[in-house]
Design a protein around this motif. Structure first.
Motif, PDB file in Angstrom:
ATOM      1  N   SER A  58       0.891  -1.241   0.026  1.00 55.34           N
ATOM      2  CA  SER A  58      -0.110   0.042   0.036  1.00 55.34           C
ATOM      3  C   SER A  58       0.846   1.243   0.114  1.00 55.34           C
ATOM      4  O   SER A  58       0.723   2.260  -0.880  1.00 55.34           O
ATOM      5  N   ARG A  59       2.036   1.146   0.720  1.00 57.99           N
ATOM      6  CA  ARG A  59       2.939   2.448   0.906  1.00 57.99           C
ATOM      7  C   ARG A  59       3.413   2.515  -0.577  1.00 57.99           C
ATOM      8  O   ARG A  59       3.608   3.904  -0.784  1.00 57.99           O
ATOM      9  N   ASP A  60       3.820   1.657  -1.131  1.00 61.76           N
ATOM     10  CA  ASP A  60       4.403   1.546  -2.408  1.00 61.76           C
ATOM     11  C   ASP A  60       3.540   2.121  -3.504  1.00 61.76           C
ATOM     12  O   ASP A  60       3.613   2.987  -4.236  1.00 61.76           O
ATOM     13  N   ALA A  61       2.264   1.807  -3.492  1.00 62.43           N
ATOM     14  CA  ALA A  61       1.328   2.351  -4.144  1.00 62.43           C
ATOM     15  C   ALA A  61       1.068   3.836  -4.149  1.00 62.43           C
ATOM     16  O   ALA A  61       0.724   4.761  -4.972  1.00 62.43           O
ATOM     17  N   VAL A  62       0.798   4.247  -2.786  1.00 57.39           N
ATOM     18  CA  VAL A  62       0.794   5.520  -2.363  1.00 57.39           C
ATOM     19  C   VAL A  62       1.767   6.586  -2.991  1.00 57.39           C
ATOM     20  O   VAL A  62       1.643   7.398  -3.516  1.00 57.39           O
ATOM     21  N   PHE A  76      -6.551   8.969  -2.101  1.00 51.23           N
ATOM     22  CA  PHE A  76      -7.723   7.885  -2.036  1.00 51.23           C
ATOM     23  C   PHE A  76      -8.427   7.750  -3.295  1.00 51.23           C
ATOM     24  O   PHE A  76      -8.628   6.709  -3.778  1.00 51.23           O
ATOM     25  N   THR A  77      -9.187   8.961  -3.562  1.00 52.23           N
ATOM     26  CA  THR A  77      -9.836   8.881  -4.665  1.00 52.23           C
ATOM     27  C   THR A  77      -9.224   8.597  -5.872  1.00 52.23           C
ATOM     28  O   THR A  77      -9.959   7.755  -6.668  1.00 52.23           O
ATOM     29  N   GLU A  78      -8.134   8.900  -6.104  1.00 58.82           N
ATOM     30  CA  GLU A  78      -7.419   8.528  -7.372  1.00 58.82           C
ATOM     31  C   GLU A  78      -7.280   7.003  -7.484  1.00 58.82           C
ATOM     32  O   GLU A  78      -7.431   6.183  -8.348  1.00 58.82           O
ATOM     33  N   MET A  79      -6.794   6.576  -6.474  1.00 60.15           N
ATOM     34  CA  MET A  79      -6.333   4.966  -6.130  1.00 60.15           C
ATOM     35  C   MET A  79      -7.637   4.309  -6.359  1.00 60.15           C
ATOM     36  O   MET A  79      -7.569   3.344  -6.997  1.00 60.15           O
ATOM     37  N   ARG A  80      -8.813   4.769  -5.644  1.00 64.84           N
ATOM     38  CA  ARG A  80     -10.086   3.905  -5.833  1.00 64.84           C
ATOM     39  C   ARG A  80     -10.420   3.962  -7.258  1.00 64.84           C
ATOM     40  O   ARG A  80     -11.126   2.979  -7.926  1.00 64.84           O
ATOM     41  N   ALA A  81     -10.488   5.178  -8.106  1.00 70.97           N
ATOM     42  CA  ALA A  81     -10.791   5.283  -9.601  1.00 70.97           C
ATOM     43  C   ALA A  81      -9.972   4.223 -10.319  1.00 70.97           C
ATOM     44  O   ALA A  81     -10.361   3.641 -11.138  1.00 70.97           O
ATOM     45  N   GLY A 115      -8.431   1.397   1.855  1.00 70.76           N
ATOM     46  CA  GLY A 115      -9.213   2.449   2.702  1.00 70.76           C
ATOM     47  C   GLY A 115      -8.291   3.650   2.932  1.00 70.76           C
ATOM     48  O   GLY A 115      -7.333   3.832   2.914  1.00 70.76           O
ATOM     49  N   LEU A 116      -9.284   4.814   3.341  1.00 72.70           N
ATOM     50  CA  LEU A 116      -8.684   5.942   3.534  1.00 72.70           C
ATOM     51  C   LEU A 116      -7.683   5.891   4.892  1.00 72.70           C
ATOM     52  O   LEU A 116      -6.738   6.770   4.725  1.00 72.70           O
ATOM     53  N   THR A 117      -8.086   5.232   5.676  1.00 78.00           N
ATOM     54  CA  THR A 117      -6.983   5.048   6.926  1.00 78.00           C
ATOM     55  C   THR A 117      -5.886   4.509   6.457  1.00 78.00           C
ATOM     56  O   THR A 117      -4.580   4.957   6.882  1.00 78.00           O
TER      57      THR A 117
END
Length: 128
Positions: free
Chosen positions: A4-8, A25-30, A36-38
């Motif tokens: 997750s950290r690498d993806a962010v 968060f919005t871009e990743m979900r899209a 999750g946002l947390t």
């Protein structure tokens, strides 16, 4: 967390400006990520702790993040209109922070300095 950290971090590396956790968060979900946002907030904090991501508070007080361009300690000059950001060194600020800390008996001084203004492009566009 590493995945997750690498993806962010990847999202931030592909954007030049500062982004809020909600933006990331919005871009990743899209893009179809199941995150999750947390988890985004935790990843951003971890990246900040490692010095891989810069964080600052914008004029509205919201924390925004950007992948570091430099590993050395630096400050930011941020356009409050377009968000253009320039990393700048501040040797005078560094000396001032150490002196002020020492005057008051503080050690292990750290600081954050962000300077907001209007970049030349935005200034030109506003005068047209």
């Amino acid at each position: 967390m590493s995945k997750s950290r690498d993806a962010v971090h990847e999202i931030l590396r592909h954007n030049t400006g500062f982004r809020s956790a909600q933006d990331v968060f919005t871009e990743m979900r899209a893009d179809g990520a199941k995150i999750g946002l947390t988890t985004v907030y935790r990843a951003l904090q971890s990246l900040c702790d490692d010095g891989r991501v810069d964080v600052l508070r914008n004029d509205d007080g919201e924390s925004v993040y950007r992948a570091c361009q430099s590993q050395a300690h630096h400050h930011h000059l941020v356009c409050r209109h377009c968000g253009r950001t320039v990393e700048v060194a501040g040797p005078d600020v560094e000396r001032w922070a150490e002196v002020v800390g020492a005057e008051h008996g503080f050690t292990q001084i750290t600081h954050t300095v962000e300077v907001f203004g209007t970049c030349a492009s935005c200034t030109a566009a506003m005068s047209d």
